[in-house]
Motif scaffolding. Structure first.
Motif, PDB file in Angstrom:
ATOM      1  N   PRO A 147       1.010  -1.192   0.129  1.00 22.08           N
ATOM      2  CA  PRO A 147       0.090   0.108   0.078  1.00 22.08           C
ATOM      3  C   PRO A 147       0.811   1.263   0.066  1.00 22.08           C
ATOM      4  CG  PRO A 147      -0.888  -1.611   1.514  1.00 22.08           C
ATOM      5  CD  PRO A 147       0.241  -2.221   1.133  1.00 22.08           C
ATOM      6  N   ARG A 148       0.339   2.039  -0.701  1.00 15.51           N
ATOM      7  CA  ARG A 148       1.473   3.441  -1.169  1.00 15.51           C
ATOM      8  C   ARG A 148       1.467   4.218   0.301  1.00 15.51           C
ATOM      9  NH1 ARG A 148       4.333   2.722  -4.683  1.00 15.51           N
ATOM     10  NH2 ARG A 148       5.073   5.030  -4.502  1.00 15.51           N
ATOM     11  N   SER A 149       0.466   3.997   1.160  1.00 19.88           N
ATOM     12  CA  SER A 149       0.489   4.752   2.562  1.00 19.88           C
ATOM     13  C   SER A 149       1.681   3.977   3.477  1.00 19.88           C
ATOM     14  CB  SER A 149      -0.861   4.482   3.253  1.00 19.88           C
ATOM     15  OG  SER A 149      -1.207   3.187   3.413  1.00 19.88           O
ATOM     16  N   LYS A 150       2.031   2.796   3.207  1.00 21.26           N
ATOM     17  CA  LYS A 150       2.904   2.067   4.100  1.00 21.26           C
ATOM     18  C   LYS A 150       4.505   2.335   3.446  1.00 21.26           C
ATOM     19  CE  LYS A 150      -0.090  -1.621   5.811  1.00 21.26           C
ATOM     20  NZ  LYS A 150      -0.293  -2.749   6.104  1.00 21.26           N
ATOM     21  N   MET A 151       4.637   2.526   2.327  1.00 17.10           N
ATOM     22  CA  MET A 151       5.913   2.670   1.821  1.00 17.10           C
ATOM     23  C   MET A 151       6.773   3.607   2.341  1.00 17.10           C
ATOM     24  SD  MET A 151       8.328   1.613  -0.158  1.00 17.10           S
ATOM     25  CE  MET A 151       7.636   0.582  -1.357  1.00 17.10           C
ATOM     26  N   PRO A 152       6.594   4.708   2.793  1.00 16.41           N
ATOM     27  CA  PRO A 152       7.365   5.886   3.430  1.00 16.41           C
ATOM     28  C   PRO A 152       7.939   5.322   4.555  1.00 16.41           C
ATOM     29  CG  PRO A 152       5.645   7.092   2.608  1.00 16.41           C
ATOM     30  CD  PRO A 152       5.113   5.372   2.358  1.00 16.41           C
ATOM     31  N   THR A 153       7.338   4.652   5.403  1.00 15.17           N
ATOM     32  CA  THR A 153       7.511   4.011   6.799  1.00 15.17           C
ATOM     33  C   THR A 153       8.518   2.956   6.494  1.00 15.17           C
ATOM     34  OG1 THR A 153       5.466   4.684   7.844  1.00 15.17           O
ATOM     35  CG2 THR A 153       7.022   3.007   8.898  1.00 15.17           C
ATOM     36  N   TYR A 154       8.067   2.222   5.696  1.00 16.74           N
ATOM     37  CA  TYR A 154       9.010   0.727   5.230  1.00 16.74           C
ATOM     38  C   TYR A 154      10.423   1.466   4.754  1.00 16.74           C
ATOM     39  CZ  TYR A 154      10.885  -3.396   3.879  1.00 16.74           C
ATOM     40  OH  TYR A 154      11.599  -4.623   3.793  1.00 16.74           O
ATOM     41  N   LEU A 155      10.327   2.391   3.759  1.00 17.44           N
ATOM     42  CA  LEU A 155      11.410   3.075   3.160  1.00 17.44           C
ATOM     43  C   LEU A 155      12.330   3.535   4.406  1.00 17.44           C
ATOM     44  CD1 LEU A 155      13.356   3.301   0.674  1.00 17.44           C
ATOM     45  CD2 LEU A 155      11.878   5.537   0.486  1.00 17.44           C
ATOM     46  N   LYS A 156      12.027   4.319   5.264  1.00 19.66           N
ATOM     47  CA  LYS A 156      12.552   4.938   6.379  1.00 19.66           C
ATOM     48  C   LYS A 156      13.220   3.726   7.289  1.00 19.66           C
ATOM     49  CE  LYS A 156      11.982   7.840  10.411  1.00 19.66           C
ATOM     50  NZ  LYS A 156      10.965   8.501  11.191  1.00 19.66           N
TER      51      LYS A 156
END
Length: 198
Positions: free
Chosen positions: A148-157
């Motif tokens: 989910p696009r909403s989860k990518m920033p957290t996972y990438l961080k």
């Protein structure tokens, strides 16, 4: 970089059979089923240049692809597939390690990790090898379209934090073989290392 040609050259079963041409090499490393073949195909804009095995863990060779008649993409055997006998897994590990520690033409390793999962112990071990043998690498988070696009920033961080201690990690890039996300960024890093290695 614009890729205008790509062709399969040979499968290498041991380091004794490595190509003799002095082309620079970019190697692709990751667990079985992480999407190496799909990523390579997306990079070269070919649908079936690299063909995923129908039997995960079956590939036992280093597959060489000549790109732009100037450098090689090297698809390394996938690691970590549980149904493969331990003796075979051990031999693949030795082949990969022999290649990584002794290949003077190797310019960059693309370490693939499934974006839907945390890096495994084996993933971190492989990255540790790269750091130990002083090989620059980029971490690519495959199948980013399935997250989910909403989860990518957290996972990438979190992923960047996990690899921050490795001095030779050049970047952490989300990648989708479906949408093409990350393709230009990855090609940019590959271009830099091929040019820098000359």
């Amino acid at each position: 970089m614009k890729i205008t040609s790509a062709e399969f050259v040979q499968g290498v079963p041991s380091v004794r059979h490595l190509p003799k041409e002095p082309y620079k090499e970019v190697a692709f490393l990751g667990r079985s089923n992480v999407g190496k073949s799909s990523l390579i195909n997306k990079l070269v804009n070919r649908k079936s240049l690299a063909r995923p095995s129908s039997d995960p863990g079956k590939t036992r060779e280093l597959n060489y692809y000549l790109v732009n008649k100037q450098f090689y993409f090297v698809d390394l055997p996938g690691y970590g597939y549980a149904k493969v006998p331990e003796q075979i897994r051990s031999s693949w590990g030795k082949l990969i390690e022999q290649y990584l520690k002794g290949r003077e033409h190797l310019s960059l390793v693309v370490q693939l990790i499934d974006s839907r999962h945390e890096p495994t112990e084996l993933d971190m071990m492989m990255v540790g090898w790269l750091e130990y043998y002083e090989i620059p690498f980029v971490v690519v988070l495959t199948k980013s379209d399935k997250l989910p696009r909403s989860k990518m920033p957290t996972y990438l961080k979190n992923a960047k934090a996990a690899f921050a201690r490795f001095t030779l990690c050049r970047d952490v890039i989300p990648f989708s073989s479906i949408t093409g996300e990350g393709r230009s960024e990855l090609l940019g890093i590959i271009t830099q290392h091929i040019a820098a290695a000359d």
